[in-house]
Design a protein around this motif. Structure first.
Motif, PDB file in Angstrom:
ATOM      1  N   ALA A   1      -0.436 -80.204   7.764  1.00  0.00           N
ATOM      2  CA  ALA A   1      -1.706 -79.515   7.525  1.00  0.00           C
ATOM      3  C   ALA A   1      -2.751 -79.948   8.547  1.00  0.00           C
ATOM      4  O   ALA A   1      -3.553 -79.124   9.026  1.00  0.00           O
ATOM      5  CB  ALA A   1      -2.200 -79.798   6.102  1.00  0.00           C
ATOM      6  N   ALA A   2      -2.747 -81.222   8.889  1.00  0.00           N
ATOM      7  CA  ALA A   2      -3.678 -81.721   9.903  1.00  0.00           C
ATOM      8  C   ALA A   2      -3.358 -81.138  11.267  1.00  0.00           C
ATOM      9  O   ALA A   2      -4.261 -80.821  12.055  1.00  0.00           O
ATOM     10  CB  ALA A   2      -3.639 -83.247   9.951  1.00  0.00           C
ATOM     11  N   LEU A   3      -2.063 -80.972  11.562  1.00  0.00           N
ATOM     12  CA  LEU A   3      -1.683 -80.345  12.827  1.00  0.00           C
ATOM     13  C   LEU A   3      -2.139 -78.889  12.851  1.00  0.00           C
ATOM     14  O   LEU A   3      -2.598 -78.397  13.882  1.00  0.00           O
ATOM     15  CB  LEU A   3      -0.175 -80.432  13.032  1.00  0.00           C
ATOM     16  CG  LEU A   3       0.349 -79.850  14.350  1.00  0.00           C
ATOM     17  CD1 LEU A   3      -0.259 -80.578  15.549  1.00  0.00           C
ATOM     18  CD2 LEU A   3       1.869 -79.921  14.405  1.00  0.00           C
ATOM     19  N   ASP A   4      -2.035 -78.200  11.720  1.00  0.00           N
ATOM     20  CA  ASP A   4      -2.545 -76.822  11.633  1.00  0.00           C
ATOM     21  C   ASP A   4      -4.036 -76.782  11.979  1.00  0.00           C
ATOM     22  O   ASP A   4      -4.493 -75.885  12.689  1.00  0.00           O
ATOM     23  CB  ASP A   4      -2.344 -76.263  10.228  1.00  0.00           C
ATOM     24  CG  ASP A   4      -0.891 -75.983   9.895  1.00  0.00           C
ATOM     25  OD1 ASP A   4      -0.086 -75.869  10.835  1.00  0.00           O
ATOM     26  OD2 ASP A   4      -0.572 -75.876   8.696  1.00  0.00           O
ATOM     27  N   ARG A   5      -4.783 -77.761  11.485  1.00  0.00           N
ATOM     28  CA  ARG A   5      -6.221 -77.809  11.779  1.00  0.00           C
ATOM     29  C   ARG A   5      -6.466 -78.067  13.258  1.00  0.00           C
ATOM     30  O   ARG A   5      -7.375 -77.483  13.860  1.00  0.00           O
ATOM     31  CB  ARG A   5      -6.905 -78.889  10.923  1.00  0.00           C
ATOM     32  CG  ARG A   5      -6.926 -78.580   9.432  1.00  0.00           C
ATOM     33  CD  ARG A   5      -7.844 -79.504   8.665  1.00  0.00           C
ATOM     34  NE  ARG A   5      -7.378 -80.879   8.617  1.00  0.00           N
ATOM     35  CZ  ARG A   5      -6.558 -81.362   7.688  1.00  0.00           C
ATOM     36  NH1 ARG A   5      -6.092 -80.562   6.734  1.00  0.00           N
ATOM     37  NH2 ARG A   5      -6.200 -82.628   7.692  1.00  0.00           N
TER      38      ARG A   5
ATOM     39  N   ASN B   1       3.026 -77.015  19.447  1.00  0.00           N
ATOM     40  CA  ASN B   1       2.379 -77.374  18.190  1.00  0.00           C
ATOM     41  C   ASN B   1       2.004 -76.141  17.381  1.00  0.00           C
ATOM     42  O   ASN B   1       2.107 -76.134  16.147  1.00  0.00           O
ATOM     43  CB  ASN B   1       1.136 -78.222  18.463  1.00  0.00           C
ATOM     44  CG  ASN B   1       1.471 -79.651  18.831  1.00  0.00           C
ATOM     45  OD1 ASN B   1       2.582 -80.116  18.581  1.00  0.00           O
ATOM     46  ND2 ASN B   1       0.524 -80.352  19.438  1.00  0.00           N
ATOM     47  N   ALA B   2       1.573 -75.093  18.064  1.00  0.00           N
ATOM     48  CA  ALA B   2       1.189 -73.867  17.364  1.00  0.00           C
ATOM     49  C   ALA B   2       2.391 -73.213  16.688  1.00  0.00           C
ATOM     50  O   ALA B   2       2.238 -72.519  15.678  1.00  0.00           O
ATOM     51  CB  ALA B   2       0.541 -72.896  18.345  1.00  0.00           C
ATOM     52  N   ALA B   3       3.579 -73.445  17.239  1.00  0.00           N
ATOM     53  CA  ALA B   3       4.792 -72.807  16.712  1.00  0.00           C
ATOM     54  C   ALA B   3       5.653 -73.759  15.891  1.00  0.00           C
ATOM     55  O   ALA B   3       6.795 -73.429  15.562  1.00  0.00           O
ATOM     56  CB  ALA B   3       5.611 -72.242  17.867  1.00  0.00           C
ATOM     57  N   VAL B   4       5.105 -74.903  15.493  1.00  0.00           N
ATOM     58  CA  VAL B   4       5.942 -75.935  14.873  1.00  0.00           C
ATOM     59  C   VAL B   4       6.567 -75.468  13.558  1.00  0.00           C
ATOM     60  O   VAL B   4       7.644 -75.926  13.180  1.00  0.00           O
ATOM     61  CB  VAL B   4       5.128 -77.233  14.672  1.00  0.00           C
ATOM     62  CG1 VAL B   4       4.177 -77.113  13.480  1.00  0.00           C
ATOM     63  CG2 VAL B   4       6.043 -78.439  14.538  1.00  0.00           C
ATOM     64  N   ARG B   5       5.927 -74.545  12.862  1.00  0.00           N
ATOM     65  CA  ARG B   5       6.470 -74.073  11.582  1.00  0.00           C
ATOM     66  C   ARG B   5       7.418 -72.880  11.744  1.00  0.00           C
ATOM     67  O   ARG B   5       8.079 -72.490  10.776  1.00  0.00           O
ATOM     68  CB  ARG B   5       5.331 -73.692  10.637  1.00  0.00           C
ATOM     69  CG  ARG B   5       4.450 -74.868  10.203  1.00  0.00           C
ATOM     70  CD  ARG B   5       3.392 -74.392   9.230  1.00  0.00           C
ATOM     71  NE  ARG B   5       2.443 -75.420   8.847  1.00  0.00           N
ATOM     72  CZ  ARG B   5       2.589 -76.243   7.800  1.00  0.00           C
ATOM     73  NH1 ARG B   5       3.672 -76.138   7.044  1.00  0.00           N
ATOM     74  NH2 ARG B   5       1.669 -77.146   7.507  1.00  0.00           N
ATOM     75  N   THR B   6       7.457 -72.302  12.926  1.00  0.00           N
ATOM     76  CA  THR B   6       8.241 -71.075  13.107  1.00  0.00           C
ATOM     77  C   THR B   6       9.331 -71.177  14.171  1.00  0.00           C
ATOM     78  O   THR B   6      10.211 -70.320  14.233  1.00  0.00           O
ATOM     79  CB  THR B   6       7.313 -69.904  13.487  1.00  0.00           C
ATOM     80  OG1 THR B   6       6.605 -70.235  14.700  1.00  0.00           O
ATOM     81  CG2 THR B   6       6.308 -69.627  12.375  1.00  0.00           C
TER      82      THR B   6
END
Length: 239
Positions: free
Chosen positions: A39-43, A63-68
């Motif tokens: 969540a902190a990385l998302d921020r 980092n922007a694509a870390v969840r996908t």
């Protein structure tokens, strides 16, 4: 026996695994800390990252694509001197299975990871400032998930970030007894490769030293833990 490794700044690109799901990672006791870190990385991504150089732009995109983005086993994702010397991809299947059962890599983003845990590319280190979080607060208690005899090959920075009670550190030295800096990573990688190839079973530092003596591996006890002697510049175990 658990072998604790540090992560690396450099990482292999790509992967064939499904996107990251923290539920699929080992050590579920770290789920809350992992969620907070992500969540902190998302921020951080939302606030905008430094893209002033091509390398920083790539890191920001990762980092922007870390969840996908696609994932691969952690032991294959990390690259650099230690992981190149380990060369997990070239191990025989039974040795690779040993890695999956015994090797744990500490990530600044995801905490302790099994060698087989599938992870994406990311750019977060122990020095990264994650909005709303402090690395030491995130991971200070993470070491409680490591049970039994732990051989600690982590850097001092990562060992301090998530202390593991009773973990036995390994000092890497040259044949004349001098501490090695950059090249100590190759010695650590070579040691882990030797452990995997032999599928070592050890429940204490003394048991590990006994195996080393029988296998002509220059590993010995010290007051602080263990010491491995390696040749420099050849970076192979001294005989």
């Amino acid at each position: 026996m658990i072998v604790l490794l540090p992560p690396s700044e450099t990482k292999a690109a790509g992967g064939t695994g499904e996107p990251l799901t923290t539920a699929g990672l080992g050590y579920p006791g770290l789920a809350v800390a992992r969620s907070r870190a992500l969540a902190a990385l998302d921020r951080l991504v939302a606030e905008g990252q430094d893209v002033s150089t091509p390398a920083k732009a790539r890191a920001a995109a990762d980092n922007a694509a870390v969840r996908t983005s696609a994932t691969m086993p952690a032991i294959e994702r990390y690259t650099g001197v230690l992981f190149d010397a380990l060369d997990a991809a070239s191990l025989a299947p039974d040795a690779r299975a040993w890695l999956d059962s015994h090797v744990v890599v500490q990530s600044a983003l995801l905490g302790f990871l099994r060698a087989s845990d599938r992870i994406p590319v990311y750019k977060v280190s122990e020095h990264t400032k994650l909005p709303g979080e402090r690395m030491r607060e995130l991971w200070s208690g993470a070491g409680s998930v490591i049970e039994g005899f732990a051989l600690d090959l982590r850097s001092k920075a990562y060992a301090s970030l998530a202390p593991v009670a009773g973990a036995v550190p390994v000092e890497i030295v040259s044949p004349d007894g001098k501490a090695l800096n950059h090249w100590n990573k190759a010695g650590k990688g070579a040691l882990v490769r030797s452990l995997a190839a032999a599928r070592v079973v050890a429940d204490s530092a003394d048991a590990l030293v006994a195996w080393a003596a029988s296998s002509d591996v220059p590993l010995e006890r010290t007051d602080a833990g263990l010491r491995l002697t390696v040749q420099d510049p050849r970076l192979v175990a001294a005989r």
